[in-house]
Design an enzyme around this catalytic site. Structure first.
Site, PDB file in Angstrom:
ATOM      1  N   SER A 191      63.763 -44.277 106.641  1.00 18.35           N
ATOM      2  CA  SER A 191      63.146 -45.555 107.777  1.00 18.35           C
ATOM      3  C   SER A 191      63.910 -46.774 107.229  1.00 18.35           C
ATOM      4  O   SER A 191      64.064 -47.512 108.095  1.00 18.35           O
ATOM      5  CB  SER A 191      61.734 -45.583 107.711  1.00 18.35           C
ATOM      6  OG  SER A 191      61.237 -45.835 106.148  1.00 18.35           O
ATOM      7  N   HIS A 241      61.310 -51.384 104.605  1.00 14.79           N
ATOM      8  CA  HIS A 241      61.689 -51.681 106.246  1.00 14.79           C
ATOM      9  C   HIS A 241      62.057 -52.883 106.310  1.00 14.79           C
ATOM     10  O   HIS A 241      63.167 -53.229 106.869  1.00 14.79           O
ATOM     11  CB  HIS A 241      60.431 -51.502 107.105  1.00 14.79           C
ATOM     12  CG  HIS A 241      59.784 -50.192 107.149  1.00 14.79           C
ATOM     13  ND1 HIS A 241      58.749 -49.894 107.885  1.00 14.79           N
ATOM     14  CD2 HIS A 241      60.410 -48.751 106.563  1.00 14.79           C
ATOM     15  CE1 HIS A 241      58.573 -48.550 107.975  1.00 14.79           C
ATOM     16  NE2 HIS A 241      59.478 -48.016 107.206  1.00 14.79           N
TER      17      HIS A 241
END
Length: 291
Positions: A191, A241
């Protein structure tokens, strides 16, 4: 009827674009645009102008970022997905592999035995963890993001530059995780790298003067899901992230801003080198604090 909407690419009508071929003036999207001496041209005009299907690499059509236009503009994306799936299956067959590949700063004890981490020299974990997943929903979500975000970005940047964004975004994400999380907290997943591709896509859309509201909305939604996961049951690494998003945006600024010229490649790869050194500095600071 929305008269303010941008026209669709003549090869991909579902993709709105503000760029037109300088020869035929048909609208073209980032996947179709090929850098010419003045502006961009569509694949058909380039093919007609070349008069042959075989040309030296130096004279080959170029992407928006200056990379060579490939016959398969999404090959690297498919290879990355394949690697992620292969590692997922290998970890399912050999669970001990997860312990060796996940991101750990320093795990002092594991079933009564010492287990080392990044702080003791296992720097491979900073990148191997980017290709590691153990839950089916985790890999499906990340691979869908990689396909839909990465495919168009690869076509716009070219293979080498796109791969650099993916790997360095993953490294930047891991570096921030390593810096800000407890050393015995295991972290894994693509991610961070996917958020890096998203950050680069925002810069690309801005560069092409696309309508930014849908993309900004998607970024905000993904950040909301990062910090406030629905149901409260998902263990999401906001550090990965944010680290990936910022790293990808910085890389795209260096890859897309320079105009074509003799210094363009130097600026682009210099940007990659600077980002790598910044990540290395963060890693070195954290390692010094843990040892």
């Amino acid at each position: 009827m929305d008269t303010d909407r941008l026209p669709g690419c003549y090869r991909h009508p579902d993709r709105d674009t503000g760029i037109r071929c300088t020869r035929c003036e048909r609208p073209i999207c980032p996947e179709c645009m090929i850098s010419a001496s003045v502006g961009f041209q569509c694949p058909e005009c380039v093919r007609e102008g070349s008069g042959t299907g075989h040309r030296p690499t130096a004279n080959a059509p170029r992407t928006l970022a200056g990379g060579v236009v490939a016959a398969d503009p999404q090959l690297v994306t498919r290879i990355l997905i394949g690697i992620n799936v292969a590692v997922f299956l290998a970890a399912a067959v050999f669970p001990a592999l997860v312990i060796q590949l996940e991101l750990l700063g320093r795990y002092v004890e594991y079933v009564g035995a010492p287990l080392e981490g990044v702080s003791t020299g296992q720097y491979h974990r900073l990148l191997t963890s980017v290709f590691l997943h153990v839950e089916w929903w985790h890999i499906i979500g990340n691979m869908l993001g990689l396909w839909f975000i990465g495919g168009p970005l690869e076509a716009a940047l070219g293979r080498a530059r796109y791969l650099a964004v993916y790997l360095l975004s993953g490294l930047g994400a891991s570096a921030l995780v390593y810096l800000l999380t407890p050393p015995n907290t295991p972290t894994l997943g693509a991610s961070g790298a996917v958020f890096g591709l998203l950050g680069a896509t925002v810069v690309l859309a801005r560069r092409l003067r696309y309508e930014m509201r849908p993309l900004v909305t998607a970024v905000v939604l993904m950040l909301v899901l990062t910090f406030v996961p629905f149901g409260g049951s998902l263990n999401v690494s906001w550090q990965a992230h944010i680290g990936g998003l910022v790293t990808g945006a910085l890389l795209a600024l260096g890859l897309l801003r320079p105009a074509a010229g003799r210094n363009r490649t130097l600026i682009q790869w210099g940007t990659c080198a600077v980002v790598f050194l910044l990540a290395a500095a963060v890693i070195a600071v954290r390692t010094a604090a843990l040892t």
